[in-house]
Motif scaffolding. Structure first.
Motif, PDB file in Angstrom:
ATOM      1  N   THR A  18       0.841  -1.184   0.000  1.00  0.00           N
ATOM      2  CA  THR A  18       0.000   0.000   0.000  1.00  0.00           C
ATOM      3  C   THR A  18       0.880   1.238   0.000  1.00  0.00           C
ATOM      4  N   LYS A  19       0.280   2.377  -0.282  1.00  0.00           N
ATOM      5  CA  LYS A  19       1.019   3.635  -0.280  1.00  0.00           C
ATOM      6  C   LYS A  19       1.014   4.289   1.089  1.00  0.00           C
ATOM      7  N   GLN A  20       0.365   3.648   2.051  1.00  0.00           N
ATOM      8  CA  GLN A  20       0.295   4.193   3.397  1.00  0.00           C
ATOM      9  C   GLN A  20       1.677   4.145   4.043  1.00  0.00           C
ATOM     10  N   LYS A  21       2.089   5.263   4.622  1.00  0.00           N
ATOM     11  CA  LYS A  21       3.377   5.346   5.298  1.00  0.00           C
ATOM     12  C   LYS A  21       3.243   4.816   6.720  1.00  0.00           C
ATOM     13  N   GLU A  22       4.115   3.907   7.101  1.00  0.00           N
ATOM     14  CA  GLU A  22       4.101   3.312   8.432  1.00  0.00           C
ATOM     15  C   GLU A  22       5.498   3.431   9.022  1.00  0.00           C
ATOM     16  N   ILE A  23       5.574   3.442  10.357  1.00  0.00           N
ATOM     17  CA  ILE A  23       6.870   3.518  11.015  1.00  0.00           C
ATOM     18  C   ILE A  23       6.790   2.829  12.378  1.00  0.00           C
ATOM     19  N   SER A  24       7.885   2.219  12.792  1.00  0.00           N
ATOM     20  CA  SER A  24       8.009   1.643  14.126  1.00  0.00           C
ATOM     21  C   SER A  24       9.431   1.888  14.598  1.00  0.00           C
ATOM     22  N   CYS A  25       9.633   1.856  15.921  1.00  0.00           N
ATOM     23  CA  CYS A  25      10.979   2.049  16.445  1.00  0.00           C
ATOM     24  C   CYS A  25      11.194   1.136  17.645  1.00  0.00           C
ATOM     25  N   LEU A  26      12.458   0.913  17.969  1.00  0.00           N
ATOM     26  CA  LEU A  26      12.860   0.088  19.100  1.00  0.00           C
ATOM     27  C   LEU A  26      13.226   1.004  20.258  1.00  0.00           C
ATOM     28  N   ILE A  27      12.658   0.721  21.432  1.00  0.00           N
ATOM     29  CA  ILE A  27      12.955   1.479  22.642  1.00  0.00           C
ATOM     30  C   ILE A  27      13.560   0.522  23.654  1.00  0.00           C
ATOM     31  N   THR A  28      14.674   0.928  24.266  1.00  0.00           N
ATOM     32  CA  THR A  28      15.330   0.106  25.279  1.00  0.00           C
ATOM     33  C   THR A  28      15.469   0.830  26.614  1.00  0.00           C
ATOM     34  N   ASN A  29      15.072   2.075  26.687  1.00  0.00           N
ATOM     35  CA  ASN A  29      15.164   2.843  27.928  1.00  0.00           C
ATOM     36  C   ASN A  29      14.147   2.318  28.937  1.00  0.00           C
ATOM     37  N   PRO A  30      14.602   1.826  30.105  1.00  0.00           N
ATOM     38  CA  PRO A  30      13.684   1.230  31.086  1.00  0.00           C
ATOM     39  C   PRO A  30      12.584   2.191  31.555  1.00  0.00           C
ATOM     40  N   ASN A  31      12.894   3.464  31.720  1.00  0.00           N
ATOM     41  CA  ASN A  31      11.890   4.436  32.170  1.00  0.00           C
ATOM     42  C   ASN A  31      10.805   4.627  31.124  1.00  0.00           C
ATOM     43  N   THR A  32      11.209   4.681  29.880  1.00  0.00           N
ATOM     44  CA  THR A  32      10.242   4.833  28.794  1.00  0.00           C
ATOM     45  C   THR A  32       9.366   3.596  28.675  1.00  0.00           C
ATOM     46  N   ILE A  33       9.979   2.429  28.792  1.00  0.00           N
ATOM     47  CA  ILE A  33       9.215   1.184  28.727  1.00  0.00           C
ATOM     48  C   ILE A  33       8.199   1.131  29.861  1.00  0.00           C
ATOM     49  N   GLN A  34       8.604   1.499  31.065  1.00  0.00           N
ATOM     50  CA  GLN A  34       7.686   1.496  32.200  1.00  0.00           C
ATOM     51  C   GLN A  34       6.527   2.459  31.973  1.00  0.00           C
TER      52      GLN A  34
END
Length: 64
Positions: free
Chosen positions: A40-56
């Motif tokens: 599809t032409k739909q723009k998608e994005i994902s990212c990896l987070i490893t910061n424990p505070n952000t994950i919490q």
């Protein structure tokens, strides 16, 4: 390794998917990992987070 996959109830304009592995790796984004296939032409994005505070923070917001 332990995995959790979360899709939060739709709340416009949110379209987020989460994949949490062992409370250490968080993939977050709009990508439909099992569906899109780039056809599809739909723009998608994902990212990896490893910061424990952000994950919490994300766990607290999405696992209420």
């Amino acid at each position: 390794m332990q995995f959790f996959f979360f899709v939060k109830k739709y709340e416009p304009p949110s379209h987020v998917k989460l994949l949490l592995a062992d409370d250490r790796f968080l993939f977050i984004g709009s990508l439909n990992w099992l569906f899109n296939g780039g056809k599809t032409k739909q723009k998608e994005i994902s990212c990896l987070i490893t910061n424990p505070n952000t994950i919490q923070y994300v766990k607290e917001e999405y696992l209420k």
